[in-house]
Design an enzyme around this catalytic site. Structure first.
Site, PDB file in Angstrom:
ATOM      1  CD  GLU A  18      41.473  66.198   2.918  1.00 45.61           C
ATOM      2  OE1 GLU A  18      40.280  66.619   2.763  1.00 45.61           O
ATOM      3  OE2 GLU A  18      42.377  66.640   2.338  1.00 45.61           O
ATOM      4  CG  HIS A  29      39.707  67.133  -0.848  1.00 46.58           C
ATOM      5  ND1 HIS A  29      39.212  67.422   0.421  1.00 46.58           N
ATOM      6  CD2 HIS A  29      38.746  67.445  -1.783  1.00 46.58           C
ATOM      7  CE1 HIS A  29      38.043  68.198   0.311  1.00 46.58           C
ATOM      8  NE2 HIS A  29      37.882  68.149  -1.002  1.00 46.58           N
ATOM      9  CB  CYS A  62      38.406  71.813  -1.183  1.00 47.62           C
ATOM     10  SG  CYS A  62      37.049  71.311  -2.430  1.00 47.62           S
TER      11      CYS A  62
END
EC number: 6.3.5.2
Length: 516
Positions: free
Chosen positions: A174, A172, A83
């Site tokens: 994660e 993202h 990001c």
């Protein structure tokens, strides 16, 4: 520079930076988070195998936006920008950014534009659902980079420079919303960086025991405040393995603990781990302080200050005490440092409420590298029983802030019995391990009821059961009606002085988990 199996995460202020660290650790690789002011020289001294640049709320094009130390790209290790991290890479390496008037937030379908080791094992002929949260976007990639992913609204959703091993994604990976995110992170760790997965609670346990046994002198004594919670219990058992009876555990019974808690926890630890444990019965001392006090903040201060006095008095009875052990966790360390602030480790007595400086003790914080879920794994590794490993979080002020209003022995007795029923029924129904927290609250009012032929005017118990990941946000749990019915029926029938049970269906925010 000899590389260690370690990943350094440079934090640019994303709310999910800790999640990056957890995902990497779940893969068996040790990771650390450092604020974005960390220098390339400092990172080089840590000998990482890879570097991750996190997301963040700022605009790279802003005047005071966090910057990139370009020396991080000269360490000879792979770099992954996420990001804001991707935008930083593009901006610093000669690419172009464009500023969006509105942020893109939510799911998007990633299309794979080119082959990349980051996509290894993925179905690249199909799109992959990812999670976006950004304002600016990369308009033109730097020289040497290839566009490896795009979405319907974003031409550059991922880019890569395979020669320099620099990779970046606008989404993202994660967060669990990114369906192939974990696989992408694993590819970065194992395919690109070639890291060996050797981070485990077993290896951590061995290392800490060795370090503590070397740190504490042969005649030095260590004190540890035991609360019955998982953090302090794990600290005690771990240090006992390192220094044996030179560890002195002090369990202060403040009168506002759960039913039979002192006997259950102290009895188990003495029997199974042979801990050097002193239980201090300070119930009367605390209860005198509570007389006439209704304000929750005053109750918290009474608990904190009185505990400090009792703990200090007991510690001074032990000769040659040099260290204080406490259960500081990694989120405590991270949150004490702004992502823009100085790279320093905290050395405050926050877990025990600020012990007096006159104690002049050095700190031992064996869990300061661990997240909460890792502490539970360590507890299992140490052989602790389920009733400690999976115990729900319990507030420092104990039942004093679950008795709304003045704390008296009579009201505590009612709450303890009601709360025990809540715990038993959640366990019996299989819900205890499914929820973050479940407990009873005694309200400061009475209501009319009917029992048999008689009218009653008795206390009200509120039931609070929530689900959460980190306690920052929480949602009330939709327990089956039959479970709620059993809890209510048992409390009203078995706990003298209660004729009504209500269920709290408030989420956090706007409400908090605890009532006070």
């Amino acid at each position: 520079m000899e590389k260690q199996n370690k990943v350094i995460i440079v934090d640019y202020g994303s709310q999910v930076t800790q999640l990056i660290a957890r995902r990497i650790r779940e893969a068996g690789v040790y990771s650390e988070i450092h604020p974005c002011i960390v220098t390339a020289a400092e990172v080089a001294a840590m000998s990482p195998s890879a570097v991750v640049l996190s997301g963040g709320p700022a605009s790279v094009l802003g005047e005071d936006s966090p910057a990139l130390d370009k020396g991080l790209l000269e360490l000879g290790v792979p770099v992954l920008g996420i990001c804001y991290g991707m935008q930083l890479l593009a901006h610093n390496l000669g690419g172009e950014l464009s500023c969006s008037e509105t942020r893109e937030y939510g799911p998007a379908d990633l299309k794979f534009c080119a082959g990349s080791p980051l996509w290894d094992g993925l179905k690249t002929d199909e799109s992959s659902r990812v999670w976006m949260s950004h304002g600016d976007r990369v308009k033109k990639v730097p020289a040497g980079f290839t566009v490896t992913g795009s979405t319907e609204t974003l031409e550059v959703a991922a880019m890569a420079d395979d020669q320099r091993r620099i990779y970046a994604v606008q989404f993202h990976p994660e967060v669990h919303h990114s369906e192939d995110g974990v696989r992408m992170l694993h590819n970065f760790l194992f395919k690109i960086a070639g890291i060996k997965a050797d981070w485990s609670m077993s290896s951590f346990c061995e290392r800490v025991i060795k370090e503590v046994s070397e740190q504490v002198g042969p005649d030095d004594q260590v004190v540890c405040a035991l609360s019955g919670g998982i953090d302090s219990t794990v600290v005690a058992v771990l240090l006992h393995k390192a220094i044996g009876h030179r560890l002195h555990c002090i369990f202060v019974d403040n009168g506002v603990l759960r039913l039979n808690e002192v006997d259950e926890v102290s009895g188990y630890l003495r029997e199974h781990f042979d801990l050097n444990l002193t239980v201090v019965d300070a119930r009367e001392r605390f209860m005198k302080q509570f007389a006439g006090v209704e304000d929750p903040e005053k109750k918290r201060k009474i608990i904190g200050y009185t505990f400090i006095d009792v703990f200090d008095e007991e510690s001074q009875k032990i000769p040659n005490v040099k260290y204080l052990a406490q259960g500081t966790l990694y989120p405590d360390v991270i949150e004490s440092i702004s992502h823009k602030g100085p790279s320093a480790v905290i050395k405050s007595h926050h877990n025990v409420g600020g012990l007096p400086e006159t104690m002049k003790l050095k700190l031992i914080e064996p869990l300061r590298e661990l997240f909460k879920d890792e502490v539970r794994k360590l507890a299992v590794e140490l052989g602790l029983p389920d009733f400690i490993v999976w115990r729900h979080p319990f507030p420092g002020p104990g039942l004093a802030i679950r008795v709304i209003g003045e704390v008296t022995e009579e009201r505590l007795d009612i709450l303890r019995k009601a709360d025990k029923i809540v715990q038993n029924e959640l366990t019996a129904s299989g819900w205890y391990r499914k929820v973050w927290q479940g407990f009873a609250v005694l309200l400061p009012l009475k209501t009319v009821g009917v029992m048999g032929d008689d009218r009653t005017y008795e206390h009200v118990i509120a039931l609070r059961v929530v689900d959460s990941v980190d306690a920052m946000t929480a949602d009330w749990v939709r327990l089956p009606s039959e479970v709620l019915e059993r809890i209510s029926s048992r409390i009203i029938n078995e706990v003298k002085g209660v004729n009504r049970v209500v269920y709290d269906i408030s989420s956090k925010p706007p409400s908090t988990i605890e009532w006070e």
